[in-house]
Design an enzyme around this catalytic site. Structure first.
Site, PDB file in Angstrom:
ATOM      1  N   LYS A  47       0.799  -1.333  -0.039  1.00 47.29           N
ATOM      2  CA  LYS A  47      -0.079   0.000   0.127  1.00 47.29           C
ATOM      3  C   LYS A  47       0.782   1.513   0.229  1.00 47.29           C
ATOM      4  CE  LYS A  47      -2.413  -1.163   3.537  1.00 47.29           C
ATOM      5  NZ  LYS A  47      -3.497  -0.997   4.712  1.00 47.29           N
ATOM      6  N   LYS A  77       2.796   2.255   2.322  1.00 44.72           N
ATOM      7  CA  LYS A  77       2.819   2.767   3.850  1.00 44.72           C
ATOM      8  C   LYS A  77       4.040   1.906   4.676  1.00 44.72           C
ATOM      9  CE  LYS A  77      -1.512   3.923   6.236  1.00 44.72           C
ATOM     10  NZ  LYS A  77      -2.603   3.423   6.988  1.00 44.72           N
TER      11      LYS A  77
HETATM   12  N1  CTP Z   1      -9.221   6.363  12.099  1.00 46.75           N
HETATM   13  C1  CTP Z   1     -10.149   7.512  12.566  1.00 46.75           C
HETATM   14  N2  CTP Z   1      -9.739   8.762  12.937  1.00 46.75           N
HETATM   15  C2  CTP Z   1      -8.602   9.145  12.926  1.00 46.75           C
HETATM   16  C3  CTP Z   1      -7.310   8.123  12.185  1.00 46.75           C
HETATM   17  C4  CTP Z   1      -7.862   6.997  12.102  1.00 46.75           C
HETATM   18  O1  CTP Z   1     -11.211   7.215  12.744  1.00 46.75           O
HETATM   19  N3  CTP Z   1      -7.988  10.289  13.001  1.00 46.75           N
HETATM   20  C5  CTP Z   1      -9.593   5.131  11.662  1.00 46.75           C
HETATM   21  C6  CTP Z   1      -9.417   4.923  10.000  1.00 46.75           C
HETATM   22  O2  CTP Z   1     -10.321   5.645   9.435  1.00 46.75           O
HETATM   23  C7  CTP Z   1      -9.332   3.536  10.113  1.00 46.75           C
HETATM   24  C8  CTP Z   1      -8.661   3.002  11.410  1.00 46.75           C
HETATM   25  O3  CTP Z   1      -8.794   4.364  12.366  1.00 46.75           O
HETATM   26  O4  CTP Z   1     -10.488   2.989  10.057  1.00 46.75           O
HETATM   27  C9  CTP Z   1      -7.212   2.760  11.485  1.00 46.75           C
HETATM   28  O5  CTP Z   1      -6.507   3.698  10.572  1.00 46.75           O
HETATM   29  P1  CTP Z   1      -5.186   3.897  10.280  1.00 46.75           P
HETATM   30  O6  CTP Z   1      -4.863   3.868   8.792  1.00 46.75           O
HETATM   31  O7  CTP Z   1      -4.468   2.627  10.741  1.00 46.75           O
HETATM   32  O8  CTP Z   1      -4.800   5.271  11.150  1.00 46.75           O
HETATM   33  P2  CTP Z   1      -4.355   6.635  10.430  1.00 46.75           P
HETATM   34  O9  CTP Z   1      -4.052   7.293  11.536  1.00 46.75           O
HETATM   35  O10 CTP Z   1      -5.280   7.082   9.509  1.00 46.75           O
HETATM   36  O11 CTP Z   1      -2.949   6.154   9.597  1.00 46.75           O
HETATM   37  P3  CTP Z   1      -2.353   6.588   8.429  1.00 46.75           P
HETATM   38  O12 CTP Z   1      -2.077   8.075   8.484  1.00 46.75           O
HETATM   39  O13 CTP Z   1      -0.833   5.929   8.457  1.00 46.75           O
HETATM   40  O14 CTP Z   1      -3.238   6.363   7.352  1.00 46.75           O
END
Ligand code: CTP
Length: 135
Positions: free
Chosen positions: A52, A54
């Site tokens: 992905k 990431k």
């Molecule tokens: N999520 C959320 N609110 C946030 C961050 C994440 O509700 N502020 C939710 C995402 O929508 C997802 C879950 O938590 O359903 C896991 O998200 P993840 O992608 O691991 O977290 P992120 O903080 O968005 O990570 P990244 O920035 O690496 O994408």
């Protein structure tokens, strides 16, 4: 004789990376649990994250262990990809609903023809990416 209702436990599943677990993750998972009795969380493996594009700071093992330790999470499992895993999990665990943050609106809509998929609003102003960048 009074008939007592036998209710199947409602199974909720969600998937994510959960790097440097933050309050946005916590709020999402707690709202998932409020939607059912059993909450299964798929945690993206490091290999899947590479696919992905990431890169998590914490290893898959650490992220999995942390998510599994949460009292509102019934079970944490590795996530290696959507197809075929999500379809297989849906059957295997008798999933009632897949819940994802609304950053996936549009991207995952194609799954709705086969599965009950619901989006919840993300928590504003926090993400693992922002924390990684700040560090
Ligand atoms: N999520 C959320 N609110 C946030 C961050 C994440 O509700 N502020 C939710 C995402 O929508 C997802 C879950 O938590 O359903 C896991 O998200 P993840 O992608 O691991 O977290 P992120 O903080 O968005 O990570 P990244 O920035 O690496 O994408």
């Amino acid at each position: 004789m009074e008939t007592k209702e036998i209710r199947k436990q409602k199974v909720v599943i969600t998937y994510g990376t959960f790097d440097m677990f933050h309050f946005g993750h916590e709020r999402l998972l707690k709202r998932c649990k409020e939607q059912g009795d059993i909450l299964i969380v798929g945690v993206a493996t490091d290999e899947y994250n590479v696919q992905k594009g990431k890169k998590a700071v914490q290893s898959f093992e650490d992220r999995l262990k942390y998510v599994e330790s949460l009292p509102y999470v019934t079970r944490a499992i590795p996530e290696t990809g959507i197809n075929p895993q999500w379809y297989e999990d849906y059957e295997k665990y008798g999933v009632d609903v897949i819940i994802m943050g609304d950053d996936k609106v549009g991207e995952l809509d194609y799954l709705k023809k086969d599965m009950n998929l619901v989006y919840l609003p993300r928590t504003k102003e926090v993400s693992s990416t922002e924390i990684r960048e700040a560090i």
